[in-house]
Design a protein around this motif. Structure first.
Motif, PDB file in Angstrom:
ATOM      1  N   UNK A  84      -4.482   6.728  -9.669  1.00  0.00           N
ATOM      2  CA  UNK A  84      -5.806   7.161  -9.173  1.00  0.00           C
ATOM      3  C   UNK A  84      -5.773   7.352  -7.660  1.00  0.00           C
ATOM      4  N   UNK A  85      -5.064   6.441  -6.953  1.00  0.00           N
ATOM      5  CA  UNK A  85      -4.945   6.554  -5.485  1.00  0.00           C
ATOM      6  C   UNK A  85      -3.598   5.997  -5.045  1.00  0.00           C
ATOM      7  N   UNK A  86      -3.019   6.617  -3.997  1.00  0.00           N
ATOM      8  CA  UNK A  86      -1.771   6.111  -3.415  1.00  0.00           C
ATOM      9  C   UNK A  86      -0.557   6.554  -4.205  1.00  0.00           C
ATOM     10  N   UNK A  87       0.598   5.953  -3.844  1.00  0.00           N
ATOM     11  CA  UNK A  87       1.817   6.199  -4.613  1.00  0.00           C
ATOM     12  C   UNK A  87       2.573   7.468  -4.263  1.00  0.00           C
ATOM     13  N   UNK A  88       2.268   8.092  -3.120  1.00  0.00           N
ATOM     14  CA  UNK A  88       3.029   9.288  -2.713  1.00  0.00           C
ATOM     15  C   UNK A  88       4.479   8.914  -2.428  1.00  0.00           C
ATOM     16  N   UNK A  89       5.357   9.894  -2.541  1.00  0.00           N
ATOM     17  CA  UNK A  89       6.726   9.722  -2.048  1.00  0.00           C
ATOM     18  C   UNK A  89       6.726  10.219  -0.601  1.00  0.00           C
TER      19      UNK A  89
END
Ligand code: PD2
Ligand code: ZN
Length: 283
Positions: free
Chosen positions: A223-228
Motif C-alpha cells: 500500500x505504501x513504501x517498498x521502492x527499490x
C-alpha cells in the motif's frame, strides 16, 4: 547546493592519483573530504579515467569490465519480445545501467509464485563474503527462500522468458529468490556483486563467477513504501505487480553506481522475486 564544476586541475590531479597507484575509492574519499559532492566527484573520476582506464584499468585499481546481460534496446523499442510474452520498456538509465520493465509477469504468475514460496519462507540470510557462507543480517529484515533453477514448470517458464529478455543463458542464472517484507522491513543499500577483496569471495566465485546483473520482479504492490532505491543517483522504482527493475554491473566496483536497497514497507506487505545472473554456468 549549487552544481560544482570539474576543472582541468582536478582532472590532472585524478590522473596523477591513478598513476601513483591510489585506488579510485581512496581518491573518491579524498575528493569528498575536500568538499566535492559525491555525484560530481564520481562523474569527474569516471570521465577522467575513461581513456586512461582502457589500458590501465588494473594498474588504477579497477577491475576490467566484462560483457553483461542486457535487453536489446536498439532503436528504442517500447515493447520487447520475451518469447511467450511482450514486455514493456518503461524507463532506462545508462549509468548505473538500469531498465524498468512493465508486465514481465502476469498477476496469476505473481500469485502462484507467492503461494509456492509461502510455506518455505525463513528469515533472510545474506552471503557472507568473509567466509563464503550465509548469515542472518540486520540489514535485511525480510524473510525469503530460493527455488532451485527450473525447479517447477512456472520457474522454468519465467527463467526462459528472462533468458530471452536479457539475452543471457538460463544456466548462468541462480534459482529465483522470493523475498517477503512486512511493515517496517527493508533491505538496506548494498551491492549485489561479491567484493573481490573479501576472503570468502573466491569460494563463491567458483560456482559460476561474479554476479553481473540483477532482476527484481514485483509480485504485489504494497500500500505504501517498498521502492527499490539507487541512492547514488536518487532513483526510486515503484513496486508495481508484474513489473521489474533490471540493473547490471560490468565489474565488481562502486564505480558502477549500482548501490541499491529495498526501502522500508510503510503499509501493507511486499513480495519480490530476484534473479541474479552470473558470468558462467551456475551449479
Ligand atoms: O526488494 C527489493 O526491492 C530489493 C532491493 C535490493 C531486493 C534486492 N536488493 C535483492 O534481492 O538483492
Ligand atoms: Zn540487492
Amino acid at each position: 547546493m549549487s552544481e560544482q564544476q570539474v576543472t582541468p586541475e582536478l582532472r590532472q590531479w585524478i590522473v596523477a592519483q591513478a598513476q601513483a597507484g591510489h585506488k579510485p575509492e581512496v581518491v573518491l574519499e579524498a575528493m569528498r573530504a575536500s568538499g566535492w559532492q559525491e555525484a560530481v566527484a564520481l562523474d569527474a573520476l569516471e570521465a577522467t579515467l575513461k581513456g586512461f582506464l582502457a589500458e590501465h584499468a588494473q594498474a588504477a585499481g579497477l577491475p576490467v569490465p566484462v560483457v553483461v546481460p542486457a535487453p536489446d534496446l536498439t532503436d528504442s523499442p517500447l515493447w520487447l519480445d520475451a518469447g511467450d510474452r511482450q514486455v514493456q520498456v518503461l524507463m532506462t538509465l545508462h549509468h548505473p545501467r538500469v531498465v524498468v520493465f512493465g508486465g514481465l509477469l502476469s498477476a496469476a504468475e505473481c500469485e502462484a509464485l507467492i503461494e509456492l514460496a509461502r510455506p518455505r519462507l525463513a528469515r533472510s540470510e545474506t552471503v557472507q563474503t568473509e567466509t563464503g557462507g550465509s548469515e542472518v543480517n540486520p540489514v535485511r529484515t525480510s524473510s525469503g527462500m530460493f527455488f532451485g533453477r527450473e525447479e517447477n514448470p512456472l520457474c522454468a517458464q519465467i527463467e526462459a522468458r528472462i533468458a530471452r529478455l536479457l539475452e543471457w543463458p538460463i544456466e548462468n542464472g541462480e534459482g529465483l529468490q522470493i523475498l517477503h517484507y512486512l511493515p517496517g522491513a527493508e533491505y538496506k543499500p548494498h551491492h549485489d556483486y561479491f567484493d573481490p577483496a573479501k576472503a570468502g569471495t573466491p569460494a563463491i566465485l567458483a560456482r559460476g563467477g561474479q554476479r553481473l546483473g540483477t532482476l527484481v520482479m514485483y509480485l504485489n504492490a504494497p500500500a505504501k513504501g517498498g521502492a527499490t532505491t539507487f541512492p547514488d543517483v536518487g532513483l526510486e522504482v515503484a513496486p508495481i505487480q508484474g513489473n521489474a527493475v533490471f540493473f547490471s554491473y560490468d565489474r565488481p566496483h562502486l564505480i558502477t553506481r549500482t548501490l541499491h536497497g529495498g526501502a522500508p514497507v510503510v503499509a501493507g506487505e511486499k513480495w519480490v522475486a530476484t534473479k541474479w545472473l552470473r558470468e558462467r554456468r551456475f551449479e
